[in-house]
Scaffold this motif. Structure first.
Motif, PDB file in Angstrom:
ATOM      1  N   TRP A 269       3.401 -11.796   2.355  1.00  0.00           N
ATOM      2  CA  TRP A 269       3.904 -11.879   1.101  1.00  0.00           C
ATOM      3  C   TRP A 269       5.297 -10.914   1.362  1.00  0.00           C
ATOM      4  O   TRP A 269       4.971  -9.650   1.261  1.00  0.00           O
ATOM      5  CB  TRP A 269       3.285 -11.559  -0.031  1.00  0.00           C
TER       6      TRP A 269
ATOM      7  N   ARG B 287       7.766  -6.325   3.368  1.00  0.00           N
ATOM      8  CA  ARG B 287       7.195  -5.026   3.322  1.00  0.00           C
ATOM      9  C   ARG B 287       5.799  -4.711   3.716  1.00  0.00           C
ATOM     10  O   ARG B 287       5.117  -3.943   3.459  1.00  0.00           O
ATOM     11  CB  ARG B 287       7.448  -4.407   1.972  1.00  0.00           C
TER      12      ARG B 287
ATOM     13  N   GLU C 153       3.250  -6.620   2.556  1.00  0.00           N
ATOM     14  CA  GLU C 153       2.300  -7.150   1.836  1.00  0.00           C
ATOM     15  C   GLU C 153       1.657  -8.306   2.224  1.00  0.00           C
ATOM     16  O   GLU C 153       2.122  -9.313   2.829  1.00  0.00           O
ATOM     17  CB  GLU C 153       2.804  -7.306   0.269  1.00  0.00           C
TER      18      GLU C 153
ATOM     19  N   LYS D   7      -0.901 -12.077   1.023  1.00  0.00           N
ATOM     20  CA  LYS D   7      -1.533 -12.829  -0.239  1.00  0.00           C
ATOM     21  C   LYS D   7      -2.974 -12.957   0.265  1.00  0.00           C
ATOM     22  O   LYS D   7      -3.315 -13.385   1.264  1.00  0.00           O
ATOM     23  CB  LYS D   7      -0.716 -14.228  -0.138  1.00  0.00           C
TER      24      LYS D   7
ATOM     25  N   GLU E 256      -3.421   0.346  -0.659  1.00  0.00           N
ATOM     26  CA  GLU E 256      -2.437   1.344  -1.222  1.00  0.00           C
ATOM     27  C   GLU E 256      -2.276   0.645  -2.843  1.00  0.00           C
ATOM     28  O   GLU E 256      -1.916   1.571  -3.753  1.00  0.00           O
ATOM     29  CB  GLU E 256      -1.014   1.257  -0.528  1.00  0.00           C
ATOM     30  N   TRP E 257      -1.922  -0.919  -3.065  1.00  0.00           N
ATOM     31  CA  TRP E 257      -2.093  -1.367  -4.375  1.00  0.00           C
ATOM     32  C   TRP E 257      -2.431  -2.502  -4.282  1.00  0.00           C
ATOM     33  O   TRP E 257      -2.324  -3.490  -3.107  1.00  0.00           O
ATOM     34  CB  TRP E 257      -0.605  -1.129  -5.166  1.00  0.00           C
ATOM     35  N   ALA E 258      -2.817  -3.426  -5.422  1.00  0.00           N
ATOM     36  CA  ALA E 258      -3.034  -4.677  -5.468  1.00  0.00           C
ATOM     37  C   ALA E 258      -2.736  -5.304  -7.046  1.00  0.00           C
ATOM     38  O   ALA E 258      -3.059  -4.644  -7.803  1.00  0.00           O
ATOM     39  CB  ALA E 258      -4.606  -4.851  -5.108  1.00  0.00           C
TER      40      ALA E 258
ATOM     41  N   ARG F 124      -1.768 -10.045  -4.713  1.00  0.00           N
ATOM     42  CA  ARG F 124      -0.956  -9.447  -3.610  1.00  0.00           C
ATOM     43  C   ARG F 124      -1.212  -8.179  -3.213  1.00  0.00           C
ATOM     44  O   ARG F 124      -1.644  -7.377  -4.252  1.00  0.00           O
ATOM     45  CB  ARG F 124       0.542  -9.621  -4.376  1.00  0.00           C
ATOM     46  N   VAL F 125      -1.517  -7.791  -1.788  1.00  0.00           N
ATOM     47  CA  VAL F 125      -2.109  -6.658  -1.449  1.00  0.00           C
ATOM     48  C   VAL F 125      -1.330  -5.790  -0.601  1.00  0.00           C
ATOM     49  O   VAL F 125      -0.562  -6.481   0.217  1.00  0.00           O
ATOM     50  CB  VAL F 125      -3.369  -6.795  -0.996  1.00  0.00           C
ATOM     51  N   LYS F 126      -1.127  -4.672  -0.867  1.00  0.00           N
ATOM     52  CA  LYS F 126      -0.463  -3.781   0.308  1.00  0.00           C
ATOM     53  C   LYS F 126      -1.360  -3.031   1.015  1.00  0.00           C
ATOM     54  O   LYS F 126      -2.142  -2.086   0.157  1.00  0.00           O
ATOM     55  CB  LYS F 126       0.790  -2.821  -0.419  1.00  0.00           C
TER      56      LYS F 126
ATOM     57  N   ARG G 209       6.609  -7.424   7.635  1.00  0.00           N
ATOM     58  CA  ARG G 209       5.958  -8.783   7.730  1.00  0.00           C
ATOM     59  C   ARG G 209       5.414  -9.203   8.968  1.00  0.00           C
ATOM     60  O   ARG G 209       4.376  -9.858   9.011  1.00  0.00           O
ATOM     61  CB  ARG G 209       7.266  -9.612   7.257  1.00  0.00           C
TER      62      ARG G 209
ATOM     63  N   ALA H 104       1.806  -8.301   8.964  1.00  0.00           N
ATOM     64  CA  ALA H 104       1.266  -8.872   7.871  1.00  0.00           C
ATOM     65  C   ALA H 104       0.828 -10.432   8.414  1.00  0.00           C
ATOM     66  O   ALA H 104      -0.014 -10.778   8.323  1.00  0.00           O
ATOM     67  CB  ALA H 104       1.865  -9.090   6.602  1.00  0.00           C
TER      68      ALA H 104
END
Length: 167
Positions: free
Chosen positions: A10, A13, A15, A17, A50-52, A60-62, A69, A72
């Motif tokens: 996604w 950077r 991320e 999906k 890291e975040w979602a 969307r998850v990092k 990319r 990912a």
């Protein structure tokens, strides 16, 4: 235990999906230590969320270990997992997919049918995918009429007496 299926990259950077395979959105809380199981049978590697954020029906998850990319994209088709000892207990009569996969499936008379390969999630009800002993794939709705008993200790799932269930 698999908590999310990685569907696609996604953005640029790093991320991804994901499809959350849990009813608990806290499964993807920041700081959560996860195992990333890439597609193709590569061994899982440790990582950290890291975040979602929810994005419609997906998330969307990092991940800390996914910088761009390209990284990912390499995870497309993979899974996010947590150790089984970190999984909270479920109420009576509810089971995690990892508990069902591999169970021997028997008919109401105790005759072997096959083994549970997977559980598919659908809005109406989940569907248990069974690799039958005769080579067929059998889809069993996860409803009381179709599943009479789940015996985790005995390693088996007993089917209900529902006409046409194995046809």
């Amino acid at each position: 235990m698999t908590v999310a299926a990685i569907l696609a990259p996604w953005g640029i950077r790093g991320e991804v999906k994901v499809d959350l395979l849990s009813d608990d959105p806290q499964r993807l809380k920041p700081g959560l230590e996860v195992w990333v199981a890439p597609p193709g049978g590569e061994p899982p590697r440790p990582d950290r969320v890291e975040w979602a954020r929810p994005q419609g029906r997906f998330w969307r998850v990092k991940l800390a270990g996914c910088p761009d990319r390209t990284a990912a994209e390499a995870l497309r088709g993979g899974r996010l997992q947590v150790p089984e000892d970190r999984v909270p207990p479920l109420p009576e009569g509810e089971y995690y997919v990892f508990q069902l996969v591999g169970l021997q499936v028997v008919d109401p008379d105790g005759r072997p049918v096959g083994r549970v390969r997977d559980v598919l999630r659908y809005p109406a009800n989940d569907v248990i995918v069974v690799d039958a002993d005769d080579g067929r794939e059998v889809l069993i709705p996860a409803i009381r009429q179709a599943v009479a008993e789940v015996d985790l200790a005995g390693g088996r799932l007993v089917l209900g007496d529902l006409p046409g269930l194995l046809d």
